[in-house]
Structures are given as C-alpha cells and as structure tokens.
Design a protein around this motif. Sequence first.
Motif, PDB file in Angstrom:
ATOM      1  N   LYS A 139       1.663   2.410  -1.043  1.00 19.67           N
ATOM      2  CA  LYS A 139       1.281   2.494   0.359  1.00 19.67           C
ATOM      3  C   LYS A 139       0.272   3.618   0.592  1.00 19.67           C
ATOM      4  N   TRP A 140       0.476   4.740  -0.141  1.00 16.81           N
ATOM      5  CA  TRP A 140      -0.479   5.832  -0.008  1.00 16.81           C
ATOM      6  C   TRP A 140      -1.844   5.444  -0.549  1.00 16.81           C
ATOM      7  N   GLN A 141      -1.846   4.594  -1.567  1.00 12.34           N
ATOM      8  CA  GLN A 141      -3.136   4.116  -2.070  1.00 12.34           C
ATOM      9  C   GLN A 141      -3.827   3.248  -1.011  1.00 12.34           C
ATOM     10  N   GLU A 142      -3.039   2.469  -0.248  1.00 11.80           N
ATOM     11  CA  GLU A 142      -3.629   1.686   0.852  1.00 11.80           C
ATOM     12  C   GLU A 142      -4.235   2.615   1.909  1.00 11.80           C
ATOM     13  N   ILE A 143      -3.544   3.730   2.185  1.00 11.11           N
ATOM     14  CA  ILE A 143      -4.081   4.685   3.158  1.00 11.11           C
ATOM     15  C   ILE A 143      -5.379   5.291   2.640  1.00 11.11           C
ATOM     16  N   ALA A 144      -5.429   5.574   1.328  1.00 10.20           N
ATOM     17  CA  ALA A 144      -6.668   6.107   0.747  1.00 10.20           C
ATOM     18  C   ALA A 144      -7.811   5.122   0.919  1.00 10.20           C
ATOM     19  N   ASP A 145      -7.532   3.853   0.754  1.00  7.37           N
ATOM     20  CA  ASP A 145      -8.568   2.830   0.956  1.00  7.37           C
ATOM     21  C   ASP A 145      -9.020   2.796   2.418  1.00  7.37           C
ATOM     22  N   ILE A 146      -8.044   2.931   3.358  1.00  5.50           N
ATOM     23  CA  ILE A 146      -8.391   2.942   4.778  1.00  5.50           C
ATOM     24  C   ILE A 146      -9.262   4.156   5.099  1.00  5.50           C
ATOM     25  N   CYS A 147      -8.936   5.308   4.484  1.00 13.00           N
ATOM     26  CA  CYS A 147      -9.744   6.517   4.705  1.00 13.00           C
ATOM     27  C   CYS A 147     -11.169   6.309   4.209  1.00 13.00           C
ATOM     28  N   LEU A 148     -11.292   5.683   3.055  1.00 10.47           N
ATOM     29  CA  LEU A 148     -12.622   5.432   2.482  1.00 10.47           C
ATOM     30  C   LEU A 148     -13.430   4.495   3.361  1.00 10.47           C
ATOM     31  N   GLN A 149     -12.768   3.506   3.977  1.00 10.13           N
ATOM     32  CA  GLN A 149     -13.454   2.529   4.827  1.00 10.13           C
ATOM     33  C   GLN A 149     -13.882   3.128   6.170  1.00 10.13           C
ATOM     34  N   ASN A 150     -13.229   4.198   6.591  1.00  9.77           N
ATOM     35  CA  ASN A 150     -13.509   4.763   7.917  1.00  9.77           C
ATOM     36  C   ASN A 150     -14.182   6.129   7.858  1.00  9.77           C
ATOM     37  N   GLY A 151     -14.761   6.460   6.707  1.00  7.68           N
ATOM     38  CA  GLY A 151     -15.575   7.673   6.619  1.00  7.68           C
ATOM     39  C   GLY A 151     -14.826   8.925   6.257  1.00  7.68           C
ATOM     40  N   PHE A 152     -13.582   8.833   5.846  1.00  7.51           N
ATOM     41  CA  PHE A 152     -12.820  10.013   5.425  1.00  7.51           C
ATOM     42  C   PHE A 152     -12.808  10.077   3.891  1.00  7.51           C
ATOM     43  N   ASP A 153     -14.000  10.272   3.314  1.00  7.60           N
ATOM     44  CA  ASP A 153     -14.135  10.239   1.849  1.00  7.60           C
ATOM     45  C   ASP A 153     -13.340  11.360   1.189  1.00  7.60           C
ATOM     46  N   LYS A 154     -13.447  12.567   1.752  1.00  6.67           N
ATOM     47  CA  LYS A 154     -12.752  13.714   1.150  1.00  6.67           C
ATOM     48  C   LYS A 154     -11.247  13.502   1.183  1.00  6.67           C
ATOM     49  N   LEU A 155     -10.721  13.021   2.304  1.00  8.54           N
ATOM     50  CA  LEU A 155      -9.285  12.779   2.404  1.00  8.54           C
ATOM     51  C   LEU A 155      -8.854  11.691   1.439  1.00  8.54           C
ATOM     52  N   SER A 156      -9.665  10.678   1.275  1.00  9.16           N
ATOM     53  CA  SER A 156      -9.355   9.603   0.323  1.00  9.16           C
ATOM     54  C   SER A 156      -9.296  10.147  -1.100  1.00  9.16           C
ATOM     55  N   ASN A 157     -10.279  11.000  -1.461  1.00  6.24           N
ATOM     56  CA  ASN A 157     -10.294  11.574  -2.816  1.00  6.24           C
ATOM     57  C   ASN A 157      -9.095  12.494  -3.029  1.00  6.24           C
ATOM     58  N   ASP A 158      -8.731  13.258  -1.993  1.00  5.08           N
ATOM     59  CA  ASP A 158      -7.562  14.145  -2.118  1.00  5.08           C
ATOM     60  C   ASP A 158      -6.295  13.347  -2.374  1.00  5.08           C
ATOM     61  N   ILE A 159      -6.119  12.257  -1.629  1.00  4.29           N
ATOM     62  CA  ILE A 159      -4.920  11.432  -1.799  1.00  4.29           C
ATOM     63  C   ILE A 159      -4.891  10.819  -3.199  1.00  4.29           C
ATOM     64  N   MET A 160      -6.028  10.301  -3.665  1.00  2.33           N
ATOM     65  CA  MET A 160      -6.073   9.649  -4.986  1.00  2.33           C
ATOM     66  C   MET A 160      -5.834  10.664  -6.102  1.00  2.33           C
ATOM     67  N   SER A 161      -6.387  11.876  -5.952  1.00  2.00           N
ATOM     68  CA  SER A 161      -6.171  12.885  -6.992  1.00  2.00           C
ATOM     69  C   SER A 161      -4.703  13.310  -7.054  1.00  2.00           C
ATOM     70  N   ILE A 162      -4.067  13.355  -5.902  1.00  2.00           N
ATOM     71  CA  ILE A 162      -2.634  13.695  -5.867  1.00  2.00           C
ATOM     72  C   ILE A 162      -1.824  12.586  -6.521  1.00  2.00           C
ATOM     73  N   LEU A 163      -2.202  11.329  -6.270  1.00  2.00           N
ATOM     74  CA  LEU A 163      -1.489  10.202  -6.872  1.00  2.00           C
ATOM     75  C   LEU A 163      -1.675  10.181  -8.381  1.00  2.00           C
ATOM     76  N   ARG A 164      -2.915  10.490  -8.874  1.00  2.00           N
ATOM     77  CA  ARG A 164      -3.189  10.473 -10.331  1.00  2.00           C
ATOM     78  C   ARG A 164      -2.445  11.585 -11.050  1.00  2.00           C
ATOM     79  N   SER A 165      -2.165  12.679 -10.314  1.00  2.00           N
ATOM     80  CA  SER A 165      -1.514  13.822 -10.960  1.00  2.00           C
ATOM     81  C   SER A 165      -0.028  13.619 -11.186  1.00  2.00           C
ATOM     82  N   GLN A 166       0.517  12.559 -10.636  1.00  2.00           N
ATOM     83  CA  GLN A 166       1.948  12.308 -10.797  1.00  2.00           C
ATOM     84  C   GLN A 166       2.232  11.739 -12.179  1.00  2.00           C
ATOM     85  N   ALA A 167       3.340  12.169 -12.778  1.00  2.00           N
ATOM     86  CA  ALA A 167       3.711  11.730 -14.119  1.00  2.00           C
ATOM     87  C   ALA A 167       4.009  10.247 -14.126  1.00  2.00           C
TER      88      ALA A 167
END
Length: 482
Positions: free
Chosen positions: A434-462
């Motif tokens: 679901k958080w990945q869906e939010i990252a996609d929504i951020c990317l679609q609405n001009g929140f690139d930095k927030l999208s990258n922050d969310i994705m980097s947090i998701l990638r850092s999880q074991a």
Amino acid sequence: MRKDLLMSITSYTETFLIRMRIIENNSSKIQSQIEKVKQLRGVCDTKEAKYTFSKYASKPIPGMTLQQSVNLDALTKYMKHLEDKYAEIKQDMKVKYVPAQKKTDLDEEMMMLLKRRDVAESLNKELQFRHQRLQIISNALTSWVKSDMSSSFQDFVEEIQKTEVLSDDQGIVDEVLEDDPTKAKEAEITLYYIDRFNELVSLREYEKAAHFAASSPRGILRNVATMEKLKAVGKIRGKPLPLLLYFEAIFNTSHAFRHPVDAALTLEGIKCGLSEKRLDLVINWVTQARVTFSEEAGDVLCDYGEQDTFNRAKCLALAHIIYSECGLNNKALLSLCKQDQIHWAMEYIQQVKDFTFDDLMQLITLCPQTELIQCLTKEWSGKPPSLSVSLAILHLFSVDMKKVGIKLLEEVDKDGKDAVKHLVLNDPFCSLEKWQEIADICLQNGFDKLSNDIMSILRSQAGVIEISEEDDTINLMEHVFW
C-alpha cells in the motif's frame, strides 16, 4: 361773504381732522386686535402640531347638528358623555389589560394546576375503582354467606360474573375482574372535548382551541388528527398561524402531562416552526426537552441549516442534541465536525468508543477537513491514532477527493524523511504494498522527493526486493523449491 366762506372752510377742516383722529384711533385699536388674534392663532397652531386630535377642530362635532353645536346645554350634555366614555376607557385599561409578565405567571400557574388536576384525577379514579370493587365483593360475600357455601368464594364470584346476578352494570364487574379502572366514562369525556374543540374552531377562536386541545386530559386532542384540522385552516392575514399556536400550546404544557408529545407530532411541530421562521421556538422546545427526539427531526434541522447559513451553527447544535439522545453516534459526530468543533469531535470519539474503521472513513468522506483527518491520524490524549495516514490518503484519492489528499501529502512532506520513516515503519494498518501505491501517487502528483523517500525506506527493509513490472521472468515461488 368771504368771511362766511372762510369760517365754513375752517369748521369743515376741523371736523375733518377730528374724524381723521377718530379713524386713526380706531385703526390702531383694530391693528392691535389683529396682532392679538395672530398671536392666539400662533399658539393654536403650536397646539395643533402637538395634539393631533385638535387638528380639525373647525369641523362639526360628530353626532351633533349645527344648532346643537352652538347650544350651551347640548354642548354640556355632550361633554358629560365624553367624560363618561373617558372614565370607562380608563377603567378598562386597569381591568382588561395586564403586563406581559402576568401572562408568563399565569402560564406557570396553569401548568401547576394542570399537574395537580392530573394527580387528583388519577387518585379519584383509583378511589372510585376501589370503592366499586369493595362494594361488589361485599355484595358477593353477603350472597355467598346466605347461600349454602358449597363452593369456594372465588368460584362463587366467577359464577356471578357469568350470570350477572350481582349488578345490573356488567361494565363495573368487568372493570373489577380486569383491574382496568380507566375505561369508565372515557368515551363520554372524549366526545365532550372533541365537540368543544370543533365548536371553537368553527367560531375561529383558534388560540382558545389550541390551548383547549393542549389541556385535554390524557392527551385526547394531542394527536395528528387534531393537527390536521388546524393545518387545514391555513394562514390568516395579520394573525399567527393556527397550527403554530397549537404546537406552542402542546409543547409548552408537555411537562404537565404524563405522556410527552410523540415523535410524529414533534417532527411536524419542528417543521412548522422552521417554516414560520421561528427558530427561537424550536430551540426552546429542544433544549427544554419538551419533545420526543427522532432521527427525522435531526435531519430536518440539518437541512434547514444548509439553507439558512446564518443559523447553520444553531441548527447543527440542535441536531447534535437530538442525534446524541437517539444514540445516532455517527450523525452526532458529523454534526460536530460540520460546526468545526474538531476538539469536541475527538473527545466524542474517545467517549463513545463505538466507531469502526468504516465509520471514520465515511466521516472524512462527508466532512473532508484536513484538520479533522490530521487529528484522527495522530495520538490524542495519550491514545493511539484512530486512522492510518496512508489508508486515509488512498481512500481520498479513490473517492475523487484529490485536493484533500494532496493537502495531506503536503503535510507529510513538510515533516521530512525521518517523520515519513516513522509513519511507514509504525503503521499497523497499511502494508508495504500500500505504501508503494502511495509512492506512485506522490510521483504522479509532483511529490518526487516524497516518493523517493518512501521507496528508499521500503528498499531498506530486510527481505524486501523491488520487482520491476517489465521483469516477468522471475519466479516468485522459486524459494519454495530450493
């Protein structure tokens, strides 16, 4: 000859001069009189400006002929008539008219008397019933003693009921055995009150009819049928609406009766008060608990508040009272939020504790306020959030409330990456997908930095591996067979 002529001329001149002096003196007197008259007229004009009743004093006196108006005896008689009339009016002012406060005192006194009447009426009926019961049982006992007493006394009474040998009035026996004393003379009383009410309506004494109906015993005329009769009268120019008079009477005396005004009449009364722009009456009825609350009554007040924006807050406050008393917690909460009473809305949520996830989602759909959603998604009074930020954002975008969703994303973006990380890792309601869906929504609405922050947090999880949509060669179940 000349001497005589000169003497004649001299005599004529003297005479002329004397007459001139007389004429001048007379003219001076007349002039002074004219000035006095002008002064008197000035005073009269001033009086006429001050007292309107003397404005047309030059007109004939009403009811008197010209000859009578110049006759001293006739004028004296007419003056005596006016003095008597003035004394009569003055007496009427003392007797027929009273201060407005007197009406309030009389209304309170009437309510107390009605309450005493109801208590006395109830006690009287109970005593009458007991007297009739004792009298019948006494007669039955006397007859049983005179008989052979072969059967029990209870069987003997039942036999009397069947054969009707104890009393000519079978109704009394039925009342004793059924233990229902309220049936006596009820039909007769009902007919009297209905006939009297209809008589007052036919005489157009609508205010008296309204108070008579309100004071009827056991609420005989406090029903929908009576309301419809007054409703059919309609409006009367220059006078209060008869239907509104009826509702005022029954609501103001509702405490004096054992049975309150039912929900159907309450709803119609509120509608009537609002249609006549008498919100003050409705406020008094609701706050003084003189009515029976219902969901429909609350809905009517909410709808009226949407139309009358000036009184919107008052209508929503009244609706909240009604919804709370009826146990309609969702609508009660919504009415608080529409008043922008966010703090009290949060306290209400903590107090009731019956709101589900779906209830809160419906709330933010009907009242999409950023402040409300922020309060719902944060701790309140040391208690965990009621909603998840991520699910709230996904829900808003799914129901075409993009603007509100973007405002929430802006608030999340302001807090920085550490706050975003805290949201992602401590959200028990939202999965990583679901958080990945939010990252996609951020990317679609001009929140690139927030999208990258969310994705980097998701990638850092074991154990989290990002899978590209284009890469369909990866076998998701491969680890199962190793």
